[in-house]
Design a protein around this motif. Structure first.
Motif, PDB file in Angstrom:
ATOM      1  N   HIS A  45       0.854  -1.190   0.000  1.00  0.00           N
ATOM      2  CA  HIS A  45       0.000   0.000   0.000  1.00  0.00           C
ATOM      3  C   HIS A  45       0.890   1.241   0.000  1.00  0.00           C
ATOM      4  O   HIS A  45       1.704   1.423   0.900  1.00  0.00           O
ATOM      5  CB  HIS A  45      -0.895  -0.023   1.240  1.00  0.00           C
ATOM      6  N   ASP A  46       0.757   2.063  -1.020  1.00  0.00           N
ATOM      7  CA  ASP A  46       1.503   3.322  -1.106  1.00  0.00           C
ATOM      8  C   ASP A  46       0.490   4.438  -0.882  1.00  0.00           C
ATOM      9  O   ASP A  46      -0.261   4.798  -1.795  1.00  0.00           O
ATOM     10  CB  ASP A  46       2.167   3.420  -2.489  1.00  0.00           C
ATOM     11  N   GLU A  47       0.486   4.945   0.335  1.00  0.00           N
ATOM     12  CA  GLU A  47      -0.533   5.921   0.724  1.00  0.00           C
ATOM     13  C   GLU A  47      -0.405   7.201  -0.091  1.00  0.00           C
ATOM     14  O   GLU A  47      -1.410   7.772  -0.540  1.00  0.00           O
ATOM     15  CB  GLU A  47      -0.378   6.219   2.217  1.00  0.00           C
ATOM     16  N   ALA A  48       0.835   7.644  -0.320  1.00  0.00           N
ATOM     17  CA  ALA A  48       1.060   8.918  -1.012  1.00  0.00           C
ATOM     18  C   ALA A  48       0.491   8.884  -2.424  1.00  0.00           C
ATOM     19  O   ALA A  48      -0.014   9.893  -2.924  1.00  0.00           O
ATOM     20  CB  ALA A  48       2.553   9.229  -1.036  1.00  0.00           C
ATOM     21  N   SER A  49       0.566   7.733  -3.070  1.00  0.00           N
ATOM     22  CA  SER A  49       0.055   7.630  -4.442  1.00  0.00           C
ATOM     23  C   SER A  49      -1.300   6.942  -4.501  1.00  0.00           C
ATOM     24  O   SER A  49      -1.836   6.728  -5.590  1.00  0.00           O
ATOM     25  CB  SER A  49       1.056   6.878  -5.333  1.00  0.00           C
ATOM     26  N   ASN A  71     -10.570   4.341  -0.895  1.00  0.00           N
ATOM     27  CA  ASN A  71     -10.358   5.440  -1.840  1.00  0.00           C
ATOM     28  C   ASN A  71      -9.021   5.359  -2.589  1.00  0.00           C
ATOM     29  O   ASN A  71      -8.368   6.383  -2.821  1.00  0.00           O
ATOM     30  CB  ASN A  71     -10.486   6.788  -1.107  1.00  0.00           C
ATOM     31  N   LEU A  72      -8.612   4.134  -2.947  1.00  0.00           N
ATOM     32  CA  LEU A  72      -7.389   3.997  -3.746  1.00  0.00           C
ATOM     33  C   LEU A  72      -7.673   4.440  -5.175  1.00  0.00           C
ATOM     34  O   LEU A  72      -8.811   4.401  -5.648  1.00  0.00           O
ATOM     35  CB  LEU A  72      -6.902   2.544  -3.732  1.00  0.00           C
ATOM     36  N   ARG A  73      -6.620   4.863  -5.866  1.00  0.00           N
ATOM     37  CA  ARG A  73      -6.738   5.309  -7.257  1.00  0.00           C
ATOM     38  C   ARG A  73      -6.426   4.198  -8.238  1.00  0.00           C
ATOM     39  O   ARG A  73      -6.881   4.184  -9.368  1.00  0.00           O
ATOM     40  CB  ARG A  73      -5.699   6.415  -7.539  1.00  0.00           C
ATOM     41  N   ARG A  74      -5.549   3.262  -7.771  1.00  0.00           N
ATOM     42  CA  ARG A  74      -4.995   2.296  -8.713  1.00  0.00           C
ATOM     43  C   ARG A  74      -4.694   0.981  -8.000  1.00  0.00           C
ATOM     44  O   ARG A  74      -4.154   0.990  -6.884  1.00  0.00           O
ATOM     45  CB  ARG A  74      -3.694   2.899  -9.291  1.00  0.00           C
ATOM     46  N   LEU A  75      -5.068  -0.135  -8.637  1.00  0.00           N
ATOM     47  CA  LEU A  75      -4.686  -1.465  -8.156  1.00  0.00           C
ATOM     48  C   LEU A  75      -3.742  -2.082  -9.172  1.00  0.00           C
ATOM     49  O   LEU A  75      -3.924  -1.899 -10.388  1.00  0.00           O
ATOM     50  CB  LEU A  75      -5.916  -2.358  -8.002  1.00  0.00           C
ATOM     51  N   GLU A  76      -2.761  -2.818  -8.662  1.00  0.00           N
ATOM     52  CA  GLU A  76      -1.784  -3.471  -9.543  1.00  0.00           C
ATOM     53  C   GLU A  76      -1.707  -4.956  -9.224  1.00  0.00           C
ATOM     54  O   GLU A  76      -2.039  -5.367  -8.116  1.00  0.00           O
ATOM     55  CB  GLU A  76      -0.388  -2.864  -9.305  1.00  0.00           C
ATOM     56  N   ALA A  77      -1.276  -5.741 -10.198  1.00  0.00           N
ATOM     57  CA  ALA A  77      -1.008  -7.158  -9.946  1.00  0.00           C
ATOM     58  C   ALA A  77       0.125  -7.597 -10.863  1.00  0.00           C
ATOM     59  O   ALA A  77       0.266  -7.079 -11.975  1.00  0.00           O
ATOM     60  CB  ALA A  77      -2.255  -7.999 -10.207  1.00  0.00           C
TER      61      ALA A  77
END
Ligand code: COA
Length: 171
Positions: free
Chosen positions: A75-79, A114-120
């Motif tokens: 989890h990257d809170e800043a981004s 409220n994340l902007r982006r999920l990655e896998a």
């Protein structure tokens, strides 16, 4: 159905992660004992306490037993982004269970969190995992060479991404 993993799930998760067919394209060895399961749980709990990860058990509705797990990590809170990971017991493949679990996880990640982006990241030799992400609307964004060491061998990964605004788009 999902909820946070507890220590009581470890015997069930040992069945899932103790199967070489399940871990074949994953960058960790199959679990061989409850001790492996407990060590994983201790590492995961420590990570969860920092806010960097949330680890959920995927439950079979009828029995309430854990048949797999899925997590948000890095989890990257800043981004406002995080990565997805998931494993399902082999006996439960082909029934849409992980799709259902990840839809709920994405709804939570893009809603409440409220994340902007999920990655896998997925080994290109793992078609079930790639298909699952594509069905959820993830885009394949690129290939990272020899990103993982899988069972002692370097393995490329495809990187997938899904944006909150894509997820929310109607239709
Ligand atoms: C990746 C993994 C979770 C995918 O499992 P899965 O069961 O294929 O995934 P889904 O939940 O998307 O289910 C899709 C399948 O269910 C079927 N299905 C049945 N009912 C369904 C329903 N109501 N809704 C959706 N799909 C349904 C689909 O047709 C599809 O089957 P098919 O691929 O045989 O055509 C599983 O293979 C796994 O745990 N692999 C090992 C660990 C791993 O690789 N993890 C990913 C690391 S990147």
């Amino acid at each position: 159905m999902t909820r946070l993993v507890t220590e009581a799930d470890l015997p069930s998760l040992l069945v899932v992660n103790g199967d070489d067919a399940v871990t074949r394209y994953l960058p960790y060895p199959s679990w061989r004992s409850l001790e492996d399961a407990r060590n994983w749980y201790a590492r995961m709990s420590a990570l969860q306490a920092t806010g960097a990860a949330l680890q959920f058990a995927v439950l079979e509705k009828q029995s309430g037993a854990a048949i797999g797990s899925c997590l948000l990590f890095r989890h990257d809170e800043a981004s406002a982004r995080a990565e997805l990971g998931y494993v399902l017991g082999r006996a439960h493949w082909g029934q849409g269970y992980m799709q259902e679990a990840l839809r709920a996880l994405a709804a939570c990640a893009f809603g409440e969190l409220n994340l902007r982006r999920l990655e896998a990241e997925v080994d290109p030799r793992n078609p079930r995992s790639s298909l699952l992400l594509e069905r959820l609307g993830f885009a394949r964004e690129g290939r990272l060479r020899e990103r993982w060491l899988t069972k002692g061998e370097p393995a490329d990964v495809n990187v997938y991404g899904l944006l909150n605004r894509e997820w929310r788009r109607p239709g």
